[in-house]
Design an enzyme around this catalytic site. Sequence first.
Site, mmCIF file in Angstrom:
data_model
loop_
_atom_site.group_PDB
_atom_site.id
_atom_site.type_symbol
_atom_site.label_atom_id
_atom_site.label_comp_id
_atom_site.label_asym_id
_atom_site.label_seq_id
_atom_site.Cartn_x
_atom_site.Cartn_y
_atom_site.Cartn_z
ATOM 1 N N ASP A 74 14.759 -39.916 69.818
ATOM 2 C CA ASP A 74 13.778 -40.650 69.019
ATOM 3 C C ASP A 74 12.693 -41.270 69.903
ATOM 4 O O ASP A 74 12.942 -41.598 71.062
ATOM 5 C CB ASP A 74 14.519 -41.747 68.235
ATOM 6 C CG ASP A 74 13.687 -42.277 67.089
ATOM 7 O OD1 ASP A 74 12.644 -41.680 66.769
ATOM 8 O OD2 ASP A 74 14.074 -43.300 66.510
ATOM 9 N N LEU A 113 22.348 -44.335 62.799
ATOM 10 C CA LEU A 113 22.771 -42.943 63.031
ATOM 11 C C LEU A 113 21.893 -41.921 62.300
ATOM 12 O O LEU A 113 21.934 -40.732 62.614
ATOM 13 C CB LEU A 113 24.228 -42.751 62.624
ATOM 14 C CG LEU A 113 25.263 -43.344 63.588
ATOM 15 C CD1 LEU A 113 26.674 -43.153 63.063
ATOM 16 C CD2 LEU A 113 25.153 -42.699 64.971
ATOM 17 N N LEU A 118 28.307 -26.001 80.183
ATOM 18 C CA LEU A 118 27.988 -26.883 79.064
ATOM 19 C C LEU A 118 27.822 -26.109 77.743
ATOM 20 O O LEU A 118 27.166 -25.074 77.722
ATOM 21 C CB LEU A 118 26.661 -27.603 79.376
ATOM 22 C CG LEU A 118 26.107 -28.524 78.283
ATOM 23 C CD1 LEU A 118 26.894 -29.836 78.249
ATOM 24 C CD2 LEU A 118 24.626 -28.806 78.505
ATOM 25 N N HIS A 127 6.307 -34.749 70.841
ATOM 26 C CA HIS A 127 7.401 -33.796 70.582
ATOM 27 C C HIS A 127 7.478 -32.763 71.710
ATOM 28 O O HIS A 127 8.557 -32.370 72.142
ATOM 29 C CB HIS A 127 7.191 -33.089 69.235
ATOM 30 C CG HIS A 127 7.284 -34.013 68.048
ATOM 31 N ND1 HIS A 127 8.280 -34.943 67.912
ATOM 32 C CD2 HIS A 127 6.497 -34.139 66.949
ATOM 33 C CE1 HIS A 127 8.103 -35.617 66.777
ATOM 34 N NE2 HIS A 127 7.033 -35.153 66.182
ATOM 35 N N ARG A 162 21.087 -43.257 71.327
ATOM 36 C CA ARG A 162 19.811 -43.263 70.602
ATOM 37 C C ARG A 162 18.800 -44.107 71.366
ATOM 38 O O ARG A 162 18.916 -45.334 71.428
ATOM 39 C CB ARG A 162 19.955 -43.802 69.178
ATOM 40 C CG ARG A 162 18.614 -43.720 68.449
ATOM 41 C CD ARG A 162 18.706 -44.015 66.984
ATOM 42 N NE ARG A 162 17.450 -43.641 66.335
ATOM 43 C CZ ARG A 162 17.324 -43.288 65.079
ATOM 44 N NH1 ARG A 162 18.376 -43.261 64.301
ATOM 45 N NH2 ARG A 162 16.149 -42.956 64.579
ATOM 46 N N GLU A 187 15.957 -34.585 56.615
ATOM 47 C CA GLU A 187 14.935 -35.514 56.087
ATOM 48 C C GLU A 187 13.570 -35.288 56.741
ATOM 49 O O GLU A 187 12.554 -35.761 56.243
ATOM 50 C CB GLU A 187 15.372 -36.978 56.315
ATOM 51 C CG GLU A 187 16.488 -37.445 55.393
ATOM 52 C CD GLU A 187 17.817 -36.757 55.645
ATOM 53 O OE1 GLU A 187 18.180 -36.582 56.826
ATOM 54 O OE2 GLU A 187 18.481 -36.375 54.667
HETATM 55 C C1 FPP Z 1 11.945 -38.338 66.572
HETATM 56 O O1 FPP Z 1 10.761 -38.851 67.106
HETATM 57 C C2 FPP Z 1 12.198 -36.983 66.951
HETATM 58 C C3 FPP Z 1 12.213 -35.912 66.112
HETATM 59 C C4 FPP Z 1 11.800 -35.954 64.699
HETATM 60 C C5 FPP Z 1 12.678 -34.628 66.525
HETATM 61 C C6 FPP Z 1 13.066 -34.447 67.953
HETATM 62 C C7 FPP Z 1 12.318 -33.286 68.459
HETATM 63 C C8 FPP Z 1 12.051 -33.015 69.734
HETATM 64 C C9 FPP Z 1 12.570 -33.795 70.890
HETATM 65 C C10 FPP Z 1 11.179 -31.875 70.068
HETATM 66 C C11 FPP Z 1 11.693 -30.559 69.632
HETATM 67 C C12 FPP Z 1 13.055 -30.311 70.152
HETATM 68 C C13 FPP Z 1 13.528 -29.130 70.443
HETATM 69 C C14 FPP Z 1 14.909 -28.995 70.925
HETATM 70 C C15 FPP Z 1 12.716 -27.919 70.305
HETATM 71 P P1 FPP Z 1 9.747 -39.511 66.095
HETATM 72 O O2 FPP Z 1 8.715 -38.515 65.778
HETATM 73 O O3 FPP Z 1 10.446 -40.036 64.901
HETATM 74 O O4 FPP Z 1 9.186 -40.671 66.971
HETATM 75 P P2 FPP Z 1 8.676 -42.084 66.450
HETATM 76 O O5 FPP Z 1 9.844 -42.754 65.801
HETATM 77 O O6 FPP Z 1 8.223 -42.763 67.705
HETATM 78 O O7 FPP Z 1 7.559 -41.816 65.493
#
Ligand code: FPP
Length: 236
Positions: free
Chosen positions: A19, A190, A130, A36, A183, A66
């Site tokens: 996150d 969670l 792994l 991302h 997290r 979601e």
């Molecule tokens: C939350 O950050 C993260 C996600 C919604 C997805 C996690 C995705 C990645 C790490 C990139 C893609 C992964 C792979 C394995 C290809 P957020 O957007 O909710 O961040 P914020 O809470 O700061 O807005």
Amino acid sequence: MRKKIEIDNLPNHIAIIMDGNGRWAKKRGLPRSAGHRQGAKVVQDIAIACDKIGLAYLTVYAFSTENWKRPQKEINSLMSLIREFLEDTEKKFDKENIRIQTIGRTDRLDSDIIKGIKRTVQKNKHKTGLTFTLAIDYGSRDEIIHATKKIIDNNISSEKITEDLISSYLFTNQLPDPDLVIRPSGEQRLSNFLMWQASYAELWFSNILWPDFKMKHLKEAIKVYNQRDRRYGGVK
Ligand code: FPP
């Protein structure tokens, strides 16, 4: 062959809610997609490092059930990243001893992503280090609904319903339960991730944003994990 373990008392299975990508990008005046992208790079590095320290299982939350509620532009950029990640991982993990698998629904993913997943899983399935699991279009509630439907379709009678039976119908049926859930980003929940499986997991939260996450943070989490007293509801 498992490589040398540098860290004592490793948990068997670590799960990570990656996150903070959006906030990381915002702080730099960049689009969320840049966060991302950096997050995807970090997860590759962390998976490789986890294999090197001898961790057996790493599971990461890449896209939740979601996350479809996000703006279409962001969904498209996350899907493109997953596509690229699978291609890039094929090359980057070629010399690594990492087995890759996914959990989650596949019926809402584009066919080329499903093909990419199958190709990557197939290419790495003989590896013995792994086990790296990507949760894509995954949500615990959805997983439990999916499992319940299958149990009913298989005419399983109520007296046969046990914890083990339910676990065997979940997407994670090949995985042990996570011992430690991490997290970053300051949120402490969670978010529908491994809710059944993490019943007795230790939780570790940190303010670090996922794109800034380094091995030193993972080591810190493992150190804290080793100070916890896991009683699983019993006494010691
Ligand atoms: C939350 O950050 C993260 C996600 C919604 C997805 C996690 C995705 C990645 C790490 C990139 C893609 C992964 C792979 C394995 C290809 P957020 O957007 O909710 O961040 P914020 O809470 O700061 O807005």
